[in-house]
Write a protein that holds these residues in place. Structure first.
Motif, PDB file in Angstrom:
ATOM      1  N   PRO A 214       0.834  -1.211   0.000  1.00 28.06           N
ATOM      2  CA  PRO A 214       0.000   0.000   0.000  1.00 28.06           C
ATOM      3  C   PRO A 214       0.867   1.259   0.000  1.00 28.06           C
ATOM      4  O   PRO A 214       2.014   1.236   0.450  1.00 28.06           O
ATOM      5  N   PHE A 215       0.279   2.334  -0.504  1.00 21.15           N
ATOM      6  CA  PHE A 215       0.994   3.609  -0.550  1.00 21.15           C
ATOM      7  C   PHE A 215       0.257   4.709   0.203  1.00 21.15           C
ATOM      8  O   PHE A 215       0.872   5.542   0.853  1.00 21.15           O
ATOM      9  N   PHE A 216      -1.074   4.729   0.097  1.00 20.05           N
ATOM     10  CA  PHE A 216      -1.856   5.794   0.704  1.00 20.05           C
ATOM     11  C   PHE A 216      -2.892   5.190   1.645  1.00 20.05           C
ATOM     12  O   PHE A 216      -3.382   4.086   1.423  1.00 20.05           O
ATOM     13  N   TYR A 217      -3.231   5.953   2.656  1.00 19.75           N
ATOM     14  CA  TYR A 217      -4.149   5.438   3.666  1.00 19.75           C
ATOM     15  C   TYR A 217      -5.488   5.034   3.061  1.00 19.75           C
ATOM     16  O   TYR A 217      -6.123   4.084   3.518  1.00 19.75           O
ATOM     17  N   ASP A 218      -5.924   5.740   2.025  1.00 21.36           N
ATOM     18  CA  ASP A 218      -7.239   5.466   1.434  1.00 21.36           C
ATOM     19  C   ASP A 218      -7.133   4.893   0.026  1.00 21.36           C
ATOM     20  O   ASP A 218      -8.035   5.064  -0.782  1.00 21.36           O
ATOM     21  N   ASP A 219      -6.038   4.201  -0.289  1.00 18.67           N
ATOM     22  CA  ASP A 219      -5.975   3.521  -1.586  1.00 18.67           C
ATOM     23  C   ASP A 219      -6.847   2.265  -1.526  1.00 18.67           C
ATOM     24  O   ASP A 219      -7.586   2.044  -0.549  1.00 18.67           O
ATOM     25  N   LEU A 220      -6.810   1.434  -2.569  1.00 16.92           N
ATOM     26  CA  LEU A 220      -7.675   0.250  -2.604  1.00 16.92           C
ATOM     27  C   LEU A 220      -7.447  -0.641  -1.394  1.00 16.92           C
ATOM     28  O   LEU A 220      -8.404  -1.134  -0.779  1.00 16.92           O
ATOM     29  N   TYR A 221      -6.193  -0.854  -1.030  1.00 20.35           N
ATOM     30  CA  TYR A 221      -5.908  -1.699   0.131  1.00 20.35           C
ATOM     31  C   TYR A 221      -6.452  -1.061   1.418  1.00 20.35           C
ATOM     32  O   TYR A 221      -6.963  -1.765   2.295  1.00 20.35           O
ATOM     33  N   GLY A 222      -6.328   0.261   1.509  1.00 24.18           N
ATOM     34  CA  GLY A 222      -6.866   0.945   2.679  1.00 24.18           C
ATOM     35  C   GLY A 222      -8.381   0.854   2.751  1.00 24.18           C
ATOM     36  O   GLY A 222      -8.967   0.708   3.838  1.00 24.18           O
ATOM     37  N   PHE A 223      -9.041   0.934   1.601  1.00 24.45           N
ATOM     38  CA  PHE A 223     -10.496   0.783   1.547  1.00 24.45           C
ATOM     39  C   PHE A 223     -10.892  -0.608   2.055  1.00 24.45           C
ATOM     40  O   PHE A 223     -11.852  -0.754   2.835  1.00 24.45           O
ATOM     41  N   ILE A 224     -10.154  -1.617   1.618  1.00 27.54           N
ATOM     42  CA  ILE A 224     -10.443  -2.982   2.072  1.00 27.54           C
ATOM     43  C   ILE A 224     -10.212  -3.102   3.570  1.00 27.54           C
ATOM     44  O   ILE A 224     -11.020  -3.704   4.291  1.00 27.54           O
ATOM     45  N   ARG A 225      -9.115  -2.523   4.059  1.00 22.34           N
ATOM     46  CA  ARG A 225      -8.836  -2.550   5.507  1.00 22.34           C
ATOM     47  C   ARG A 225     -10.004  -1.954   6.291  1.00 22.34           C
ATOM     48  O   ARG A 225     -10.440  -2.513   7.303  1.00 22.34           O
ATOM     49  N   ASP A 226     -10.519  -0.826   5.809  1.00 23.57           N
ATOM     50  CA  ASP A 226     -11.580  -0.143   6.543  1.00 23.57           C
ATOM     51  C   ASP A 226     -12.907  -0.895   6.504  1.00 23.57           C
ATOM     52  O   ASP A 226     -13.801  -0.607   7.312  1.00 23.57           O
ATOM     53  N   HIS A 227     -13.049  -1.833   5.582  1.00 18.23           N
ATOM     54  CA  HIS A 227     -14.295  -2.589   5.474  1.00 18.23           C
ATOM     55  C   HIS A 227     -14.096  -4.075   5.801  1.00 18.23           C
ATOM     56  O   HIS A 227     -14.999  -4.886   5.563  1.00 18.23           O
ATOM     57  N   ALA A 228     -12.934  -4.424   6.350  1.00 14.26           N
ATOM     58  CA  ALA A 228     -12.646  -5.825   6.652  1.00 14.26           C
ATOM     59  C   ALA A 228     -13.412  -6.296   7.883  1.00 14.26           C
ATOM     60  O   ALA A 228     -13.658  -5.520   8.816  1.00 14.26           O
ATOM     61  N   THR A 229     -13.766  -7.560   7.886  1.00 13.76           N
ATOM     62  CA  THR A 229     -14.404  -8.155   9.062  1.00 13.76           C
ATOM     63  C   THR A 229     -13.376  -8.764  10.008  1.00 13.76           C
ATOM     64  O   THR A 229     -13.686  -9.025  11.172  1.00 13.76           O
ATOM     65  N   THR A 230     -12.164  -9.007   9.493  1.00 13.98           N
ATOM     66  CA  THR A 230     -11.059  -9.457  10.343  1.00 13.98           C
ATOM     67  C   THR A 230      -9.780  -8.772   9.875  1.00 13.98           C
ATOM     68  O   THR A 230      -9.488  -8.756   8.677  1.00 13.98           O
ATOM     69  N   ILE A 231      -9.034  -8.216  10.818  1.00 13.59           N
ATOM     70  CA  ILE A 231      -7.739  -7.590  10.520  1.00 13.59           C
ATOM     71  C   ILE A 231      -6.669  -8.255  11.376  1.00 13.59           C
ATOM     72  O   ILE A 231      -6.824  -8.369  12.598  1.00 13.59           O
ATOM     73  N   LEU A 232      -5.610  -8.708  10.715  1.00 18.36           N
ATOM     74  CA  LEU A 232      -4.454  -9.241  11.420  1.00 18.36           C
ATOM     75  C   LEU A 232      -3.328  -8.221  11.304  1.00 18.36           C
ATOM     76  O   LEU A 232      -2.853  -7.934  10.197  1.00 18.36           O
ATOM     77  N   LYS A 233      -2.936  -7.660  12.424  1.00 16.81           N
ATOM     78  CA  LYS A 233      -1.867  -6.669  12.453  1.00 16.81           C
ATOM     79  C   LYS A 233      -0.525  -7.370  12.644  1.00 16.81           C
ATOM     80  O   LYS A 233      -0.477  -8.564  12.962  1.00 16.81           O
ATOM     81  N   PRO A 234       0.585  -6.648  12.447  1.00 17.15           N
ATOM     82  CA  PRO A 234       1.902  -7.265  12.651  1.00 17.15           C
ATOM     83  C   PRO A 234       2.003  -7.961  13.998  1.00 17.15           C
ATOM     84  O   PRO A 234       1.618  -7.404  15.030  1.00 17.15           O
ATOM     85  N   GLY A 235       2.471  -9.204  13.988  1.00 22.33           N
ATOM     86  CA  GLY A 235       2.591  -9.982  15.214  1.00 22.33           C
ATOM     87  C   GLY A 235       1.397 -10.859  15.507  1.00 22.33           C
ATOM     88  O   GLY A 235       1.438 -11.673  16.439  1.00 22.33           O
ATOM     89  N   ASP A 236       0.318 -10.734  14.746  1.00 19.86           N
ATOM     90  CA  ASP A 236      -0.878 -11.559  14.916  1.00 19.86           C
ATOM     91  C   ASP A 236      -0.768 -12.747  13.967  1.00 19.86           C
ATOM     92  O   ASP A 236      -0.943 -12.602  12.766  1.00 19.86           O
ATOM     93  N   TRP A 237      -0.458 -13.923  14.521  1.00 15.46           N
ATOM     94  CA  TRP A 237      -0.199 -15.102  13.697  1.00 15.46           C
ATOM     95  C   TRP A 237      -1.363 -16.094  13.746  1.00 15.46           C
ATOM     96  O   TRP A 237      -1.162 -17.302  13.642  1.00 15.46           O
ATOM     97  N   ARG A 238      -2.565 -15.597  13.891  1.00 17.14           N
ATOM     98  CA  ARG A 238      -3.706 -16.514  13.857  1.00 17.14           C
ATOM     99  C   ARG A 238      -3.740 -17.312  12.557  1.00 17.14           C
ATOM    100  O   ARG A 238      -3.307 -16.832  11.509  1.00 17.14           O
ATOM    101  N   GLU A 239      -4.304 -18.499  12.644  1.00 19.46           N
ATOM    102  CA  GLU A 239      -4.459 -19.361  11.477  1.00 19.46           C
ATOM    103  C   GLU A 239      -5.863 -19.160  10.887  1.00 19.46           C
ATOM    104  O   GLU A 239      -6.772 -18.681  11.577  1.00 19.46           O
ATOM    105  N   PRO A 240      -6.060 -19.528   9.625  1.00 19.93           N
ATOM    106  CA  PRO A 240      -7.372 -19.288   8.996  1.00 19.93           C
ATOM    107  C   PRO A 240      -8.525 -20.033   9.643  1.00 19.93           C
ATOM    108  O   PRO A 240      -9.677 -19.624   9.496  1.00 19.93           O
ATOM    109  N   ASP A 241      -8.244 -21.121  10.354  1.00 18.09           N
ATOM    110  CA  ASP A 241      -9.334 -21.850  11.014  1.00 18.09           C
ATOM    111  C   ASP A 241      -9.551 -21.412  12.461  1.00 18.09           C
ATOM    112  O   ASP A 241     -10.339 -22.018  13.187  1.00 18.09           O
ATOM    113  N   ASP A 242      -8.892 -20.326  12.879  1.00 18.41           N
ATOM    114  CA  ASP A 242      -9.096 -19.805  14.222  1.00 18.41           C
ATOM    115  C   ASP A 242     -10.555 -19.353  14.358  1.00 18.41           C
ATOM    116  O   ASP A 242     -11.073 -18.637  13.498  1.00 18.41           O
TER     117      ASP A 242
END
Length: 264
Positions: A214-242
């Motif tokens: 990503p480059f800008f806070y509101d680029d396509l990736y940022g739009f997806i982040r703002d509408h995500a139902t799950t966000i994994l931040k750095p250090g969050d190593w949850r697995e997909p079946d969590d």
């Protein structure tokens, strides 16, 4: 291209159950912990919409655009995959990378057979814009045989309109140039949401895989982040079946806290 391994497993289908092991076996290289973890997310079919972002230099294209497409076609030769890059030439490079493996990877052929259709086996050149694999030739007995397995597109391509796919593989489609202004960022969001995503209509699989920087806070990736139902931040190593993972919308994995928060 991988050197032939003397100790290949007998069951290629079982190997697909462990995507990191599949990649290590087919391509003859070690799979770092980060890629191993991302492979499990990338191939989790219950995660319909996945976006992971990271700085440049993490082999996203080689691993998930090229090897990822090959993984899905080892699973099912009837699948239809859109390979989207920032420009068409780079998407065509992905197809040529896949074709090179089909031509010369003895591990792949030993486990899954020859992916080259009859014409390509006879020496005709592959198309670098759209390609089929053996078993999906015209007249192969399936409606899907009328469509290609892997199709290359650049960002903004009008030719994708009306196509049908099972998987969207979109790699590095956000750039500083194509997202430099609010107008450009909105244009890209509309193209992706109103054109690209609709190419999945009718597919029982309907997987969207975005990976890039990503480059800008509101680029396509940022739009997806703002509408995500799950966000994994750095250090969050949850697995997909969590059980805490809500896969009803976008799952957004952010691997670098310092990337992608410019204003513009």
């Amino acid at each position: 291209m991988a050197p032939e391994s003397p100790g290949l497993p007998d069951d290629g289908a079982a190997l697909l159950g462990s995507p990191p092991l599949w990649a290590a076996t087919i391509f003859g290289h070690s799979v770092p912990r980060l890629h191993s973890w991302l492979w499990r997310w990338y191939t989790a079919e219950h995660i319909k919409n996945l976006c992971f972002v990271m700085p440049a230099g993490h082999a996203k294209t080689a691993v998930f655009a090229t090897e990822g497409a090959m993984f899905w076609l080892c699973r099912d030769r009837r699948l239809r995959i859109a390979s989207i890059q920032k420009i068409l030439d780079q998407a065509q490079d992905v197809l040529m990378g896949v074709q090179s493996e089909y031509e010369g990877n003895s591990n792949l052929r030993a486990l899954y057979g020859d992916f080259r259709p009859p014409k390509e086996r006879a020496g005709f050149p592959w198309s670098t814009e759209k390609m089929r694999v053996s078993g999906n030739e015209p007249g192969a007995g399936s409606l899907r045989s009328k469509t290609h397995n892997l199709h290359a597109f650049g960002v903004g391509a009008e030719g994708i309109l009306g196509e049908r796919f099972d998987i969207i593989n979109a790699d590095d489609i956000v750039t500083r140039k194509n997202s430099a202004t609010p107008v450009l960022r909105e244009r890209q969001r509309l193209w992706f949401n109103e054109v690209v995503k609709k190419c999945l209509v009718g597919s029982p699989l309907r997987l969207t895989r975005l990976f890039g920087t990503p480059f800008f806070y509101d680029d396509l990736y940022g739009f997806i982040r703002d509408h995500a139902t799950t966000i994994l931040k750095p250090g969050d190593w949850r697995e997909p079946d969590d059980p805490s993972v809500d896969a009803s919308g976008w799952v957004y994995i952010h691997l670098d806290a310092e990337t992608g928060f410019e204003e513009g």
